[in-house]
Design a protein around this motif. Structure first.
Motif, PDB file in Angstrom:
ATOM      1  N   GLY A 357       0.772  -1.283  -0.088  1.00 36.42           N
ATOM      2  CA  GLY A 357       0.182  -0.042  -0.141  1.00 36.42           C
ATOM      3  C   GLY A 357       0.853   1.286   0.192  1.00 36.42           C
ATOM      4  O   GLY A 357       0.319   2.257   0.507  1.00 36.42           O
ATOM      5  N   GLY A 358       1.971   1.273  -0.584  1.00 34.76           N
ATOM      6  CA  GLY A 358       2.987   2.286  -0.543  1.00 34.76           C
ATOM      7  C   GLY A 358       2.741   3.380  -1.989  1.00 34.76           C
ATOM      8  O   GLY A 358       2.013   3.180  -2.679  1.00 34.76           O
ATOM      9  N   ALA A 359       3.231   4.525  -1.400  1.00 33.24           N
ATOM     10  CA  ALA A 359       3.258   5.591  -2.590  1.00 33.24           C
ATOM     11  C   ALA A 359       4.288   5.386  -3.503  1.00 33.24           C
ATOM     12  O   ALA A 359       4.947   4.317  -3.679  1.00 33.24           O
ATOM     13  N   PRO A 360       4.329   6.094  -4.697  1.00 37.76           N
ATOM     14  CA  PRO A 360       5.126   5.993  -5.853  1.00 37.76           C
ATOM     15  C   PRO A 360       6.530   6.093  -5.611  1.00 37.76           C
ATOM     16  O   PRO A 360       7.444   5.297  -5.911  1.00 37.76           O
ATOM     17  N   ASP A 361       6.703   6.966  -4.313  1.00 35.31           N
ATOM     18  CA  ASP A 361       8.137   7.132  -3.908  1.00 35.31           C
ATOM     19  C   ASP A 361       8.610   6.257  -2.875  1.00 35.31           C
ATOM     20  O   ASP A 361       8.955   6.620  -1.830  1.00 35.31           O
ATOM     21  N   HIS A 362       7.753   5.028  -2.677  1.00 30.05           N
ATOM     22  CA  HIS A 362       8.056   3.943  -1.791  1.00 30.05           C
ATOM     23  C   HIS A 362       9.436   3.581  -1.361  1.00 30.05           C
ATOM     24  O   HIS A 362      10.400   3.627  -2.554  1.00 30.05           O
ATOM     25  N   VAL A 363       9.975   3.324  -0.337  1.00 31.08           N
ATOM     26  CA  VAL A 363      11.392   2.922   0.167  1.00 31.08           C
ATOM     27  C   VAL A 363      12.017   1.829  -0.843  1.00 31.08           C
ATOM     28  O   VAL A 363      13.120   1.626  -0.977  1.00 31.08           O
ATOM     29  N   MET A 364      11.052   0.876  -1.074  1.00 28.78           N
ATOM     30  CA  MET A 364      11.250  -0.199  -1.931  1.00 28.78           C
ATOM     31  C   MET A 364      12.291   0.202  -3.145  1.00 28.78           C
ATOM     32  O   MET A 364      13.104  -0.291  -3.629  1.00 28.78           O
ATOM     33  N   ALA A 421      22.233   1.331   3.650  1.00 29.02           N
ATOM     34  CA  ALA A 421      21.313   0.675   4.624  1.00 29.02           C
ATOM     35  C   ALA A 421      20.863   1.524   5.890  1.00 29.02           C
ATOM     36  O   ALA A 421      19.674   1.515   6.426  1.00 29.02           O
ATOM     37  N   GLY A 422      22.020   2.010   6.549  1.00 29.69           N
ATOM     38  CA  GLY A 422      21.748   2.798   7.605  1.00 29.69           C
ATOM     39  C   GLY A 422      20.930   4.243   7.214  1.00 29.69           C
ATOM     40  O   GLY A 422      19.960   4.756   8.000  1.00 29.69           O
ATOM     41  N   TYR A 428      13.606   6.335   6.344  1.00 29.53           N
ATOM     42  CA  TYR A 428      12.256   5.862   6.411  1.00 29.53           C
ATOM     43  C   TYR A 428      11.609   5.046   7.189  1.00 29.53           C
ATOM     44  O   TYR A 428      10.203   4.655   7.354  1.00 29.53           O
ATOM     45  N   PHE A 429      12.209   4.709   8.458  1.00 32.12           N
ATOM     46  CA  PHE A 429      11.634   3.921   9.503  1.00 32.12           C
ATOM     47  C   PHE A 429      11.988   4.648  10.798  1.00 32.12           C
ATOM     48  O   PHE A 429      10.865   4.992  11.453  1.00 32.12           O
ATOM     49  N   ALA A 430      13.296   5.016  11.393  1.00 28.22           N
ATOM     50  CA  ALA A 430      13.595   5.450  12.560  1.00 28.22           C
ATOM     51  C   ALA A 430      13.138   6.979  12.795  1.00 28.22           C
ATOM     52  O   ALA A 430      12.474   6.966  13.689  1.00 28.22           O
TER      53      ALA A 430
END
Length: 432
Positions: A357-364, A421-422, A428-430
């Motif tokens: 359910g992510g947006a176009p600029d999703h972290v993936m 990775a950091g 995008y998370f912390a």
């Protein structure tokens, strides 16, 4: 992968790759031999190898390289690269590390605006002349610039071909890449410069006598053909504008490069035969062979199987999935060309983003881009720019072996991927 063609294709690819690494035979012979075997065993066919956009020779890459090599060949005759070499050394006070850092920054910035292959084609001749003037080995400088070009190309939509593929699939804009990847790219370039100070520390030998000689030179005297230089710079400017305006003009970079090289040959008095002699034909043949081999892996479904396995491992876990995608993309892009890899992973990543359910600029998408772009630094054949520079070095009798490049590339890739990775985890998370 129950079809024997799949396992045969894997065997051919592994054996060819081993020959390239071992350098028992020339890499061009190995790649063309491997391509021939892929055709012979039926892993691919003539239609797939020469006409398929998905699994065939990427003619856009081949003709982009040829066109830019022709333009660079004309510019070499003007004395422009001698001028730039003297100018760069004088600005850096002939201190080897300062020279390397300056060339790396120029390469990284140029790679963000152009594609990284075009950048190294322009920078490599300058580097060879700089090293000749300073009496330094050119290999460390060329390797450092290639690493910088692949990192710099990460920053923008047009900097690296995988970014263009990702932008098209995800609906991302030029500004999206600037916002999400350009800051990280700048950080990684600073880290790379610091690493090169350590990795190539034995190279930075200051020769006071040579330095004094260069500081007394007038770089303007290096220009041999002012009229041809003006013609060449006008055409190069038009070509660069064509690259940057790709989203508006919709001309492929290969078309722009061929138009530019044709125009320059037409308006100048340079002999066509002399220009064609400057083309790195063995490098183009190597790329063609490599594309056919990778096409065999695509045609038989090997790369699709790998991509599906990666998608299954990720599942719906955004944080863990982005780390898996980043690491796996970096590892695979060091072995196979990142263009077909990203083309294969694009639809799979798109489905994953939709499931989350992510947006176009999703972290993936950013994990895929970073892994594919930075992973190209891992080996001597991990990215197009790497192969081009090895070809230029060999032609100028400054041969760089597979392992000479790879031993540095692996270290840089590991460090930059860990930092990435950091970055992903923090942004995008912390801190989200």
């Amino acid at each position: 992968m129950n079809d024997w063609h799949s396992w045969a294709a894997i065997a051919v690819f592994i054996c060819t790759y081993a020959l390239i690494i071992s350098e028992k035979i020339h890499r061009v012979a190995a790649a063309l031999g491997g391509a021939g075997l892929m055709l012979a065993i039926g892993a691919t066919d003539d239609v797939s190898a020469f006409y398929s956009e998905e699994s065939g020779v990427d003619w856009n890459v081949i003709f982009l390289l040829m066109g830019m090599m022709m333009i660079v060949g004309v510019l070499k005759k003007t004395g422009l690269f001698e001028y730039l070499a003297i100018w760069a050394v004088k600005r850096a006070r002939a201190k080897p590390f300062r020279v390397m850092a300056m060339l790396m920054v120029i390469t990284a910035v140029a790679s963000a605006l152009l594609d990284n292959v075009t950048t190294v084609l322009l920078i490599a001749p300058v580097t060879l002349l700089v090293c000749e003037r300073l009496g330094l080995p050119s290999a460390p400088f060329l390797i450092a610039e290639v690493l910088a070009s692949n990192i710099g190309g990460t920053a923008t939509l047009v900097g690296d071909p995988p970014n263009i593929i990702i932008a098209s699939r995800a609906g991302l804009t030029f500004n999206d890449f600037l916002i999400h990847l350009a800051p990280l790219s700048a950080i990684l370039i600073v880290v790379l410069i610091a690493m090169c100070r350590f990795l190539f520390r034995k190279t930075f030998v200051y020769d006071e006598e040579r330095a004094a000689e260069i500081m007394e030179l007038d770089e303007r005297e290096a220009i041999k053909h002012p009229r041809l230089l003006i013609q060449g710079l006008i055409v190069l400017t038009l070509v660069v504008a064509g690259f940057v305006l790709h989203p508006v003009l919709h001309f492929e970079p290969s078309v722009v490069a061929l138009l530019g090289s044709g125009l320059l040959v037409a308006v100048s008095k340079v002999e066509t035969g002399d220009v064609l002699k400057e083309v790195e034909w063995p490098t183009l043949a190597f790329f063609a062979g490599l594309f056919v081999m990778i096409g065999g892996l695509i045609h038989t479904g090997v790369i699709k199987e790998v991509s599906n396995a990666l998608a299954d491992a990720i599942g719906g876990n955004e944080a863990g999935g982005s780390m898996v995608l980043l690491g796996a993309s970096a590892a695979l892009s060091g072995i196979v060309d990142n263009i077909p890899y990203v083309a294969t992973m694009g639809p799979i990543t798109h489905d994953l983003v939709n499931q989350m359910g992510g947006a176009p600029d999703h972290v993936m998408w950013w994990a895929l881009a970073l892994g594919a772009d930075l992973g190209g630094n891992a080996t001597a054949i991990g990215a197009s720019a790497n192969v081009v520079v090895l070809g230029i070095a060999e032609r100028n009798r400054q041969r760089i072996t597979f392992w000479e490049f790879t031993k540095y590339g692996l270290i840089v890739t590991a460090v930059t991927v860990v930092i990435s990775a950091g970055w992903i985890w923090l942004r995008y998370f912390a801190l989200a």
